[in-house]
Design a protein around this motif. Structure first.
Motif, mmCIF file in Angstrom:
data_model
loop_
_atom_site.group_PDB
_atom_site.id
_atom_site.type_symbol
_atom_site.label_atom_id
_atom_site.label_comp_id
_atom_site.label_asym_id
_atom_site.label_seq_id
_atom_site.Cartn_x
_atom_site.Cartn_y
_atom_site.Cartn_z
ATOM 1 N N VAL A 1 5.338 2.740 4.262
ATOM 2 C CA VAL A 1 5.417 2.416 5.689
ATOM 3 C C VAL A 1 5.705 0.923 5.880
ATOM 4 C CG1 VAL A 1 4.147 2.288 7.876
ATOM 5 C CG2 VAL A 1 3.878 4.282 6.383
ATOM 6 N N PHE A 2 4.960 0.083 5.151
ATOM 7 C CA PHE A 2 5.023 -1.351 5.449
ATOM 8 C C PHE A 2 6.365 -2.010 5.129
ATOM 9 C CE2 PHE A 2 0.587 -0.254 5.499
ATOM 10 C CZ PHE A 2 0.196 -0.823 6.702
ATOM 11 N N TYR B 1 0.811 -1.223 0.000
ATOM 12 C CA TYR B 1 0.000 0.000 0.000
ATOM 13 C C TYR B 1 0.843 1.270 0.000
ATOM 14 C CZ TYR B 1 -4.775 -1.746 0.407
ATOM 15 O OH TYR B 1 -5.988 -2.302 0.153
ATOM 16 N N CYS B 2 1.929 1.258 0.760
ATOM 17 C CA CYS B 2 2.708 2.498 0.892
ATOM 18 C C CYS B 2 4.088 2.154 1.410
ATOM 19 C CB CYS B 2 2.018 3.453 1.868
ATOM 20 S SG CYS B 2 2.047 2.811 3.556
ATOM 21 N N LEU C 1 -0.686 6.271 13.788
ATOM 22 C CA LEU C 1 0.465 6.954 13.199
ATOM 23 C C LEU C 1 0.249 8.468 13.162
ATOM 24 C CD1 LEU C 1 1.466 4.507 10.311
ATOM 25 C CD2 LEU C 1 2.432 4.703 12.593
ATOM 26 N N CYS D 1 3.769 7.985 6.696
ATOM 27 C CA CYS D 1 2.340 7.719 6.451
ATOM 28 C C CYS D 1 1.652 9.005 6.031
ATOM 29 C CB CYS D 1 1.709 7.179 7.728
ATOM 30 S SG CYS D 1 -0.095 7.207 7.714
ATOM 31 N N HIS D 2 0.837 8.934 4.979
ATOM 32 C CA HIS D 2 0.109 10.123 4.560
ATOM 33 C C HIS D 2 -1.392 9.968 4.796
ATOM 34 C CE1 HIS D 2 0.405 7.388 1.170
ATOM 35 N NE2 HIS D 2 -0.768 7.847 0.820
ATOM 36 N N ASN D 3 -1.743 9.076 5.697
ATOM 37 C CA ASN D 3 -3.137 8.952 6.139
ATOM 38 C C ASN D 3 -4.101 8.665 4.981
ATOM 39 O OD1 ASN D 3 -5.821 10.667 7.567
ATOM 40 N ND2 ASN D 3 -4.721 9.120 8.698
ATOM 41 N N CYS D 4 -3.696 7.726 4.116
ATOM 42 C CA CYS D 4 -4.581 7.393 2.993
ATOM 43 C C CYS D 4 -5.703 6.465 3.433
ATOM 44 C CB CYS D 4 -3.792 6.722 1.881
ATOM 45 S SG CYS D 4 -3.466 4.975 2.210
ATOM 46 N N ARG D 5 -5.508 5.774 4.533
ATOM 47 C CA ARG D 5 -6.527 4.935 5.162
ATOM 48 C C ARG D 5 -6.765 3.606 4.471
ATOM 49 N NH1 ARG D 5 -10.456 9.527 7.450
ATOM 50 N NH2 ARG D 5 -8.796 10.744 8.361
ATOM 51 N N GLY D 6 -5.968 3.324 3.455
ATOM 52 C CA GLY D 6 -6.113 2.037 2.780
ATOM 53 C C GLY D 6 -5.968 0.883 3.758
ATOM 54 N N CYS D 7 -4.989 1.024 4.660
ATOM 55 C CA CYS D 7 -4.710 -0.079 5.576
ATOM 56 C C CYS D 7 -5.764 -0.194 6.656
ATOM 57 C CB CYS D 7 -3.318 0.082 6.205
ATOM 58 S SG CYS D 7 -3.184 1.498 7.288
ATOM 59 N N LEU E 1 -4.462 1.870 12.337
ATOM 60 C CA LEU E 1 -3.107 2.337 12.092
ATOM 61 C C LEU E 1 -3.058 3.789 11.622
ATOM 62 C CD1 LEU E 1 -0.321 1.177 12.435
ATOM 63 C CD2 LEU E 1 -0.361 0.509 10.037
ATOM 64 N N PRO E 2 -3.966 4.204 10.733
ATOM 65 C CA PRO E 2 -3.924 5.614 10.312
ATOM 66 C C PRO E 2 -4.011 6.561 11.509
ATOM 67 C CG PRO E 2 -5.426 4.397 8.902
ATOM 68 C CD PRO E 2 -4.999 3.448 9.991
#
Ligand code: FAD
Ligand code: SF4
Ligand code: SF4
Lengths: 373, 464
Positions: A44-45, A41-42, A92, A66-72, A88-89
């Motif tokens: 971070v992982f 996803y980004c 973080l 993290c840009h707070n996309c909220r996918g996770c 997680l959003p």
């Protein structure tokens, strides 16, 4: 007949909720590290999966990736009411906020302005009042004079005397803060190759596209959308264009002795108008998305401050555009005071507002490039 | 609230992968579809929520899948794990279709990613879902919205009224009321019965009370039991379930993938009495992790303890809970509720039987114990470097084998031939294909292929 008990739909054990931001993020990332489903996803992982345990320094760097996309969040099988209670959003976002606030000079300012939209509003009002007062005090024309030019209202030299320090001092403050953050996350000395890598991903806002390039899960739960990415692009490039407009005007003024006002086909005007429109659209869009999105997937404590800051940027650009169009109206004085008041508040608040996120993110991305090699 | 009435061409029971694939296919063929999902919205998607990949045949490299994976090799792999208990015709039907499924899934919003770090061995055979099974489930529900499919959550089906060879109506609980709907066709995709611990205990014995359920608490086999009682034909061993050894501290239900423990090959595993009971180093872990569920189930109180030392901590994927840590074996024993003398004796005995040799964590290194029963045949290094770490192990049930017998059209078989308006897909009919064992990624393959077949068949039936 069998009955099926509905699982504890309102868990959120108070014990877990009470964890401090760093502890909470650590607890959650340890679960992610055993799961890994969100790996692409980004950035971070992959950074998480390199570690076995997470130091505070790690966590602060990860949080700024993290840009707070909220996918996770929407992809996670462990979100509440599951007892693992992954968010997680939000976790973080809280660490990120803490890293900005703790590193700011002076930290107390940061704590006030990040959290409070009202404080930002007050700063704008103070800025506006101060400018209006200055204009009335110094202006050679009365503010109702329809032939007024804004240097008649506020001389160029006075503007420079006011805005240069108002711009540069906050930048110095940010530089100190980011340096402190840089040391905090144990980064190595800067090298060009790392900076290049970091800029490349920042310029395209690569991560805002998510691993599959379809954007964030922001304004409509788990639906992927590019809206946030595009509005953010419009905001960032709009801001940079406005900045370029002001810089070229300054150069023209001092180096070429060409004083304002410039006509519509001049560089400052073209850059300024395109930038202003882009910035207005971008910030309006971001504010709208923010209203639609689920607050509890960010740091709820700073929602008001973030919103006020986006609106402040919107006012900076929109009042600037209004100056172009209504420059000849009897309201020039008030408009000028409003615009400059917003700009002043914006500059002074830079170290204590969302504006810092770009600097921290860049630092975190550079550190990430360092970690990769 | 939505009006619930008899306007539907098909009722789909369940809200996991198989149900969603069936509903999408039927709706695309023009049918009016209602999904009855027993779970509340946050838990929608059953065990499919917990999955990470599906096994996909491909003659040449395909997107995230490397190299090739032929039909024959796929089928051979299946035969190996099921020891021949495989319905060849249905298995090959699934395998052949997986190739096309990849594109179908992608066209319906599923996104793939290369195999996750730590799972390289699957990069050729299994396509991983970006974001995992829940994001797949979300993508499919988004498709349903576009197709105007109605979905009821917390709608638990209790009874299908079978008259002769025909389902007359479906009864379910919804918002504290008992409701009944009739429709031309019905698709059952409500999973296995592993979340009904009493049923497990009847099948397996009382030990099952101590098992943990790795997936959703909502798969209690209510519909399966109801249909079997009315004479639907069953397949699969009713006493068996797929079980693995997972972290003993995991939640009773729904712990999912993160409760997996990969430390066994590098450890000494003892039971409650601090006695070893099996060769921890028999084979590489992916090939052995399924048998450990049973091994632990046979121990007193269905619990075991894996002990490692500082040398091995970083050799396996981290798991959800940090291990119990102690500076001495005695302290570790106390912390884990074992008898300190007994544990130290066992470990010292083990250590004394270790010999020197080359240790290779990623391959069978033949570093075996000498004169110890049971032997540890690979990776046998003494447990002697503090700090010591321990994990408790319990049996975690993935799924059950007992299911509905279907034909190659996914049609459910009754006492006297097919039930003409009833189809089944997914876990609830997987026993028709594999009678024992399991191949990673095959559950989602069965659900996708048979879900789509069921969707096509109901459309043929309803439109004729
Ligand atoms: C932790 C874990 C990881 C796994 N990983 C993988 C993997 O990576 N790859 C793979 O191929 N397989 C994997 N599996 C197996 C896989 O989950 C199943 O094979 C697959 O999800 C079955 O899909 P399904 O649609 O048949 O059942 P499910 O997805 O379980 O759906 C059943 C649905 O029926 C509903 N339901 C149950 N009873 C009723 C009722 N009475 N009324 C109404 N609705 C009802 C449930 O709420 C649920 O929505 C995994 C399983 C587990 C537990
Ligand atoms: S957010 Fe959830 S699904 Fe994603 S890696 Fe973490 S635990 Fe896994
Ligand atoms: S919210 Fe988005 S950017 Fe942040 S960790 Fe989750 S997937 Fe990555």
């Amino acid at each position: 007949m069998q009955t099926i008990e509905i699982l504890n739909l309102d868990t959120n054990t108070s014990e877990q909720q009470a964890l401090k931001p760093l502890e909470q993020a650590r607890r959650q990332l340890e679960i992610c590290n055993a799961c890994r489903y969100c790996e692409t996803y980004c950035s971070v992982f992959p950074a998480v999966h390199r570690e076995r345990s997470f130091s505070d320094e790690n966590l602060k760097q990860l949080a700024n990736l993290c840009h707070n996309c909220r996918g996770c969040y929407y992809a996670c099988q462990y979100t509440a009411p599951h007892e693992f209670d992954l968010n997680l959003p939000q976790a973080l976002a809280k660490v990120r906020q803490e890293s900005w606030q703790d590193n700011a000079y002076p930290a107390a300012f940061a704590k006030a302005f990040h959290k409070s939209g009202a404080a930002i509003g007050a700063a704008v009002i103070v800025g506006f009042a101060a400018l209006l007062w200055l204009i009335q005090l110094m202006g050679t024309h009365s503010t109702t004079d329809s032939q007024a030019n804004f240097y008649d209202l506020l001389s160029h030299n006075l503007m420079v005397a006011l805005f240069m320090p108002a711009f540069l001092l906050p930048l110095v403050s940010i530089a100190f803060s980011v340096r402190r953050f840089w040391q905090d996350i144990d980064a190595e000395p800067l090298r060009l190759i790392h900076i290049k890598g970091a800029f490349a991903s920042a310029a395209k806002m690569k991560n805002l596209a998510a691993g599959h390039g379809e954007g964030c899960n922001y304004e409509d739960e788990d639906r992927f959308s590019q809206a946030r990415r595009y509005f953010h692009q419009a905001t960032m490039y709009g801001f940079l264009l406005c900045f370029a407009a002001t810089s070229t005007a300054t150069l023209m003024h001092y180096l070429l002795a060409m004083a304002a006002p410039y006509d519509l086909t001049s560089l400052p005007k073209i850059l300024g108008i395109i930038g202003g429109i882009s910035l207005s659209i971008g910030t309006a869009g971001l504010a709208y998305l923010k209203l639609e999105a689920d607050k509890s997937l960010g740091d709820t404590q700073v929602w008001g401050g973030e919103m006020a800051f986006v609106l402040l940027l919107f006012f900076v650009s929109t009042s600037g555009l209004a100056l172009y169009w209504f420059g000849q109206s009897p309201w020039l004085g008030e408009l000028l005071a409003l615009h400059l008041g917003c700009v002043l508040a914006f500059f002074l608040l830079m170290p204590y507002s969302k504006m810092t996120h770009g600097f921290y993110r860049l630092a975190a991305l550079i550190k990430e490039e360092q970690n990769k090699v | 609230m939505k009006k619930i009435n008899n306007i539907y061409d098909t009722l789909v029971i369940g809200g996991g992968n198989a149900a969603l694939c069936a509903a999408i296919t039927a709706a695309e063929a023009g049918l009016k579809v209602l999904i009855l999902e027993g779970a509340p919205k946050p838990y929608r998607g059953g065990n499919s929520r917990h999955t990470r990949n599906f096994r996909c045949m491909h003659p040449a490299p395909k997107a995230v899948l490397t190299d090739s994976y032929t039909e024959e090799e796929y089928f051979d792999d299946l035969l190996k794990v099921t020891k021949g208990k495989t319905d060849e015709k249905l298995a090959k039907l699934v395998i052949k279709n997986t190739h096309e499924c990849y594109d179908w899934m992608q066209n319906h919003g599923v996104r793939f990613q290369p195999s996750l770090s730590g799972t390289l061995s699957l990069s050729r055979t299994n396509a991983f879902f970006m974001g995992g099974g829940k994001s797949l489930v979300n993508a499919y529900y988004r498709q349903l919205e576009k197709l105007d499919v109605d979905v009821l959550y917390e709608a638990q089906v209790t009874h299908l009224d079978l008259q002769g060879n025909h389902i007359k109506s479906v009864t379910f609980h919804y918002q504290d009321e008992v409701r009944k709907l009739s429709s031309k066709t019905v698709i059952v995709a409500s999973g296995g019965f592993q979340a009904d611990i009493d049923w497990l205990a009847r099948a397996w014995g009382p030990a099952a009370k101590n098992f943990l359920i790795r997936g959703t608490p909502y798969n209690k086999g209510v519909v399966l039991a109801n249909l079997l009682k009315q004479g639907a034909t069953s397949v699969g061993d009713p006493t068996q379930c797929h079980a693995v050894a997972i972290d003993g501290r995991s939640p009773k239900y729904d712990g999912g993938i993160v409760t997996r423990l990969d430390c066994v090959p590098f450890s000494v595993v003892v039971n409650q009495n601090s006695q070893r009971f099996y060769d921890e180093g028999e084979d590489v872990w992916p090939k052995r992790y399924a048998i450990w569920g049973r091994l632990v189930a046979d121990q007193p109180d269905q619990v075991a303890y894996a002990i490692i030392d500082a040398k091995s901590l970083d050799l396996f994927m981290p798991s959800v809970f940090p291990p119990i840590k102690a500076d001495s074996l005695e302290e570790l024993a106390l912390k884990m509720g074992l008898e300190p003398n007994a544990l130290t004796q066992t470990i010292h005995g083990f250590n004394a039987s270790c010999r020197t040799g080359k240790f290779h964590p990623t391959e069978l290194d033949g570093l075996a114990t000498q004169g110890l029963t049971p032997a540890k045949t690979n990776w046998a290094r003494p447990i002697d470097t503090p700090p010591f770490y321990g994990y408790s192990l319990r049996t975690g049930v993935t799924f059950t084998y007992l299911g509905l017998k279907v034909d190659d059209k996914a049609q459910v078989q009754g006492k006297d031939g097919p039930i003409i308006n009833l189809w089944a897909a997914g876990e609830t009919m997987a026993g028709s294909i594999l009678g024992q064992g399991y191949l990673a990624g095959f559950g989602m393959a069965i659900g996708t292929v048979f879900g789509r077949i069921a969707g096509q068949e109901v459309a043929k039936y309803a439109n004729h």
